[in-house]
Write a protein that holds these residues in place. Structure first.
Motif, PDB file in Angstrom:
ATOM      1  N   PHE A  11       0.914  -1.203   0.113  1.00 36.52           N
ATOM      2  CA  PHE A  11      -0.097  -0.139   0.037  1.00 36.52           C
ATOM      3  C   PHE A  11       1.019   1.222  -0.151  1.00 36.52           C
ATOM      4  O   PHE A  11       2.038   1.156   0.367  1.00 36.52           O
ATOM      5  N   THR A  12       0.389   2.354  -0.449  1.00 36.24           N
ATOM      6  CA  THR A  12       1.228   3.581  -0.572  1.00 36.24           C
ATOM      7  C   THR A  12       0.586   4.505   0.519  1.00 36.24           C
ATOM      8  O   THR A  12      -0.332   4.455   1.140  1.00 36.24           O
ATOM      9  N   GLU A  13       1.487   5.548   0.572  1.00 38.88           N
ATOM     10  CA  GLU A  13       1.110   6.793   1.472  1.00 38.88           C
ATOM     11  C   GLU A  13      -0.082   7.304   0.819  1.00 38.88           C
ATOM     12  O   GLU A  13      -0.760   7.885   1.713  1.00 38.88           O
ATOM     13  N   THR A  14      -0.266   7.591  -0.287  1.00 42.15           N
ATOM     14  CA  THR A  14      -1.617   8.110  -0.859  1.00 42.15           C
ATOM     15  C   THR A  14      -2.782   7.335  -0.485  1.00 42.15           C
ATOM     16  O   THR A  14      -3.935   7.780  -0.018  1.00 42.15           O
ATOM     17  N   ASP A  15      -2.661   5.916  -0.387  1.00 44.58           N
ATOM     18  CA  ASP A  15      -3.886   5.114  -0.059  1.00 44.58           C
ATOM     19  C   ASP A  15      -4.031   5.426   1.329  1.00 44.58           C
ATOM     20  O   ASP A  15      -5.052   5.410   1.936  1.00 44.58           O
ATOM     21  N   LEU A  16      -3.072   5.566   2.206  1.00 45.71           N
ATOM     22  CA  LEU A  16      -3.379   5.895   3.641  1.00 45.71           C
ATOM     23  C   LEU A  16      -3.894   7.223   4.154  1.00 45.71           C
ATOM     24  O   LEU A  16      -4.840   7.384   4.533  1.00 45.71           O
ATOM     25  N   GLN A  17      -3.435   8.065   3.226  1.00 45.19           N
ATOM     26  CA  GLN A  17      -4.088   9.681   3.394  1.00 45.19           C
ATOM     27  C   GLN A  17      -5.594   9.520   2.896  1.00 45.19           C
ATOM     28  O   GLN A  17      -6.331  10.309   3.439  1.00 45.19           O
ATOM     29  N   ALA A  18      -5.819   9.066   1.775  1.00 45.70           N
ATOM     30  CA  ALA A  18      -7.067   8.630   1.168  1.00 45.70           C
ATOM     31  C   ALA A  18      -8.067   8.457   2.160  1.00 45.70           C
ATOM     32  O   ALA A  18      -9.189   8.922   2.421  1.00 45.70           O
ATOM     33  N   GLU A  19      -7.532   7.279   2.798  1.00 43.57           N
ATOM     34  CA  GLU A  19      -8.460   6.498   3.717  1.00 43.57           C
ATOM     35  C   GLU A  19      -8.777   7.334   5.139  1.00 43.57           C
ATOM     36  O   GLU A  19      -9.970   7.608   5.623  1.00 43.57           O
ATOM     37  N   LYS A  49       4.668  -2.900   7.114  1.00 47.13           N
ATOM     38  CA  LYS A  49       3.960  -3.277   8.113  1.00 47.13           C
ATOM     39  C   LYS A  49       3.543  -2.300   9.358  1.00 47.13           C
ATOM     40  O   LYS A  49       2.959  -2.773  10.313  1.00 47.13           O
ATOM     41  N   LYS A  50       4.156  -1.046   9.053  1.00 46.62           N
ATOM     42  CA  LYS A  50       3.971  -0.032  10.175  1.00 46.62           C
ATOM     43  C   LYS A  50       3.679   1.156   9.877  1.00 46.62           C
ATOM     44  O   LYS A  50       4.050   1.693   8.784  1.00 46.62           O
ATOM     45  N   ILE A  51       2.515   1.863  10.415  1.00 48.60           N
ATOM     46  CA  ILE A  51       1.867   3.061  10.259  1.00 48.60           C
ATOM     47  C   ILE A  51       2.171   3.801  11.869  1.00 48.60           C
ATOM     48  O   ILE A  51       1.592   3.313  12.692  1.00 48.60           O
ATOM     49  N   GLU A  52       2.733   4.835  11.573  1.00 51.90           N
ATOM     50  CA  GLU A  52       2.938   5.881  12.672  1.00 51.90           C
ATOM     51  C   GLU A  52       1.663   6.925  12.911  1.00 51.90           C
ATOM     52  O   GLU A  52       1.618   7.663  11.733  1.00 51.90           O
ATOM     53  N   ILE A  53       1.127   6.928  14.140  1.00 49.86           N
ATOM     54  CA  ILE A  53       0.064   7.870  14.303  1.00 49.86           C
ATOM     55  C   ILE A  53       0.609   8.799  15.244  1.00 49.86           C
ATOM     56  O   ILE A  53       0.785   8.604  16.436  1.00 49.86           O
ATOM     57  N   GLN A  54       0.621  10.094  14.798  1.00 46.89           N
ATOM     58  CA  GLN A  54       1.437  11.396  15.867  1.00 46.89           C
ATOM     59  C   GLN A  54      -0.168  12.092  16.135  1.00 46.89           C
ATOM     60  O   GLN A  54      -0.884  12.503  15.497  1.00 46.89           O
ATOM     61  N   TYR A  55      -0.009  12.127  17.637  1.00 47.58           N
ATOM     62  CA  TYR A  55      -1.450  12.760  18.140  1.00 47.58           C
ATOM     63  C   TYR A  55      -0.793  14.076  19.239  1.00 47.58           C
ATOM     64  O   TYR A  55       0.208  13.799  19.727  1.00 47.58           O
ATOM     65  N   PRO A  56      -1.651  14.720  19.164  1.00 40.56           N
ATOM     66  CA  PRO A  56      -1.368  16.110  20.009  1.00 40.56           C
ATOM     67  C   PRO A  56      -1.583  15.809  21.578  1.00 40.56           C
ATOM     68  O   PRO A  56      -1.054  16.794  22.394  1.00 40.56           O
ATOM     69  N   SER A  57      -2.667  15.273  21.830  1.00 40.20           N
ATOM     70  CA  SER A  57      -2.724  15.358  23.440  1.00 40.20           C
ATOM     71  C   SER A  57      -3.709  13.723  23.628  1.00 40.20           C
ATOM     72  O   SER A  57      -4.017  13.155  22.852  1.00 40.20           O
ATOM     73  N   SER A  58      -3.648  13.283  24.931  1.00 43.41           N
ATOM     74  CA  SER A  58      -3.940  12.233  25.560  1.00 43.41           C
ATOM     75  C   SER A  58      -5.528  12.312  25.244  1.00 43.41           C
ATOM     76  O   SER A  58      -6.204  11.126  25.098  1.00 43.41           O
ATOM     77  N   SER A  59      -6.178  13.445  25.392  1.00 45.94           N
ATOM     78  CA  SER A  59      -7.605  13.530  25.320  1.00 45.94           C
ATOM     79  C   SER A  59      -7.986  13.379  23.990  1.00 45.94           C
ATOM     80  O   SER A  59      -8.994  12.668  23.528  1.00 45.94           O
ATOM     81  N   ALA A  60      -7.301  13.888  23.004  1.00 44.50           N
ATOM     82  CA  ALA A  60      -7.576  13.701  21.485  1.00 44.50           C
ATOM     83  C   ALA A  60      -7.205  12.153  20.941  1.00 44.50           C
ATOM     84  O   ALA A  60      -8.149  11.645  20.286  1.00 44.50           O
ATOM     85  N   LYS A  61      -6.337  11.681  21.781  1.00 42.22           N
ATOM     86  CA  LYS A  61      -6.144   9.978  21.501  1.00 42.22           C
ATOM     87  C   LYS A  61      -7.346   9.325  21.905  1.00 42.22           C
ATOM     88  O   LYS A  61      -7.734   8.304  21.262  1.00 42.22           O
ATOM     89  N   SER A  62      -7.946   9.788  23.010  1.00 39.36           N
ATOM     90  CA  SER A  62      -8.794   8.883  23.910  1.00 39.36           C
ATOM     91  C   SER A  62     -10.124   9.060  23.035  1.00 39.36           C
ATOM     92  O   SER A  62     -11.026   8.107  22.795  1.00 39.36           O
ATOM     93  N   VAL A  79      -6.519  -2.362   1.913  1.00 40.55           N
ATOM     94  CA  VAL A  79      -5.405  -2.499   1.309  1.00 40.55           C
ATOM     95  C   VAL A  79      -4.892  -3.920   1.285  1.00 40.55           C
ATOM     96  O   VAL A  79      -3.868  -4.252   0.766  1.00 40.55           O
ATOM     97  N   ASN A  80      -5.735  -4.656   1.775  1.00 36.29           N
ATOM     98  CA  ASN A  80      -5.413  -6.141   1.743  1.00 36.29           C
ATOM     99  C   ASN A  80      -4.092  -6.655   2.317  1.00 36.29           C
ATOM    100  O   ASN A  80      -3.540  -7.487   1.998  1.00 36.29           O
ATOM    101  N   ASN A  81      -3.872  -5.794   3.488  1.00 38.54           N
ATOM    102  CA  ASN A  81      -2.643  -6.092   4.308  1.00 38.54           C
ATOM    103  C   ASN A  81      -2.941  -6.176   5.676  1.00 38.54           C
ATOM    104  O   ASN A  81      -3.347  -5.178   6.363  1.00 38.54           O
ATOM    105  N   HIS A  82      -3.327  -7.315   6.571  1.00 36.02           N
ATOM    106  CA  HIS A  82      -3.622  -7.687   7.745  1.00 36.02           C
ATOM    107  C   HIS A  82      -2.421  -7.556   8.757  1.00 36.02           C
ATOM    108  O   HIS A  82      -2.533  -8.089   9.933  1.00 36.02           O
TER     109      HIS A  82
END
Length: 128
Positions: A11-19, A49-62, A79-82
Motif C-alpha cells: 500500500f502507498t502513503e496516498t492510500d493511507l492519506q485517502a482513507e 507493516k508499520k504506520i505511525e500515528i502522531q497525536y497532540p494530546s491524550s484527550s484527543a487520543k482517547s 489495502v489487503n494487508n492484515h
C-alpha cells in the motif's frame, strides 16, 4: 491464522492519506466532537507493516480510540494487508494548528513588507 500467514499486500502513503481523509469527512457529519479532536493527527507510513500515528494530546487520543478499531479494520481490508501495526507517538508541539485571524495574517505580511505598517497607521484598518 498465525501472524506469519497474514496477507501483506503493498500500500502507498496516498492510500493511507485517502482513507484517513475519508474517515475525517465521514466524522465531520456523523460525530463532530471526534472529528474536531482528531483532525490534527498525522498518519505516516513507516514501512509495509508499520504506520505511525502522531497525536497532540491524550484527550484527543482517547477520542480517536472510539473510532480506531473500525478505521484500522477498514484500512487493513481496503489495502489487503492484515499485518499492519499502528504505532502511536505523542507530538504535542508539531500538531497544534494555529488559527490565522485577519490580524495575524496582516502581521505576517508586515514582517515581509514594513510599508504595510505605515499604510495601516495612515488608513486605520479594522482587522478584528
Amino acid at each position: 491464522m498465525k501472524n506469519d500467514q497474514l496477507q501483506e499486500h503493498h500500500f502507498t502513503e496516498t492510500d493511507l492519506q485517502a482513507e484517513w481523509n475519508l474517515l475525517l469527512m465521514q466524522l465531520k457529519t456523523t460525530d463532530p466532537v471526534v472529528h474536531s479532536a482528531i483532525k490534527s493527527f498525522k498518519l505516516l507510513k513507516v514501512d509495509e507493516k508499520k504506520i505511525e500515528i502522531q497525536y497532540p494530546s491524550s484527550s484527543a487520543k482517547s477520542e480517536f480510540d472510539k473510532v480506531s478499531p473500525e478505521f484500522f479494520n477498514h484500512f487493513r481490508h481496503k489495502v489487503n494487508n492484515h499485518s499492519i501495526v499502528f504505532d502511536f507517538k505523542h507530538e504535542p508541539q508539531n500538531l497544534r494548528q494555529e488559527v490565522l485571524t485577519t490580524k495575524k495574517i496582516f502581521e505576517k505580511f508586515t514582517e515581509i513588507n514594513p510599508l504595510l505598517k505605515d499604510l495601516d497607521d495612515l488608513m486605520k484598518f479594522d482587522l478584528t
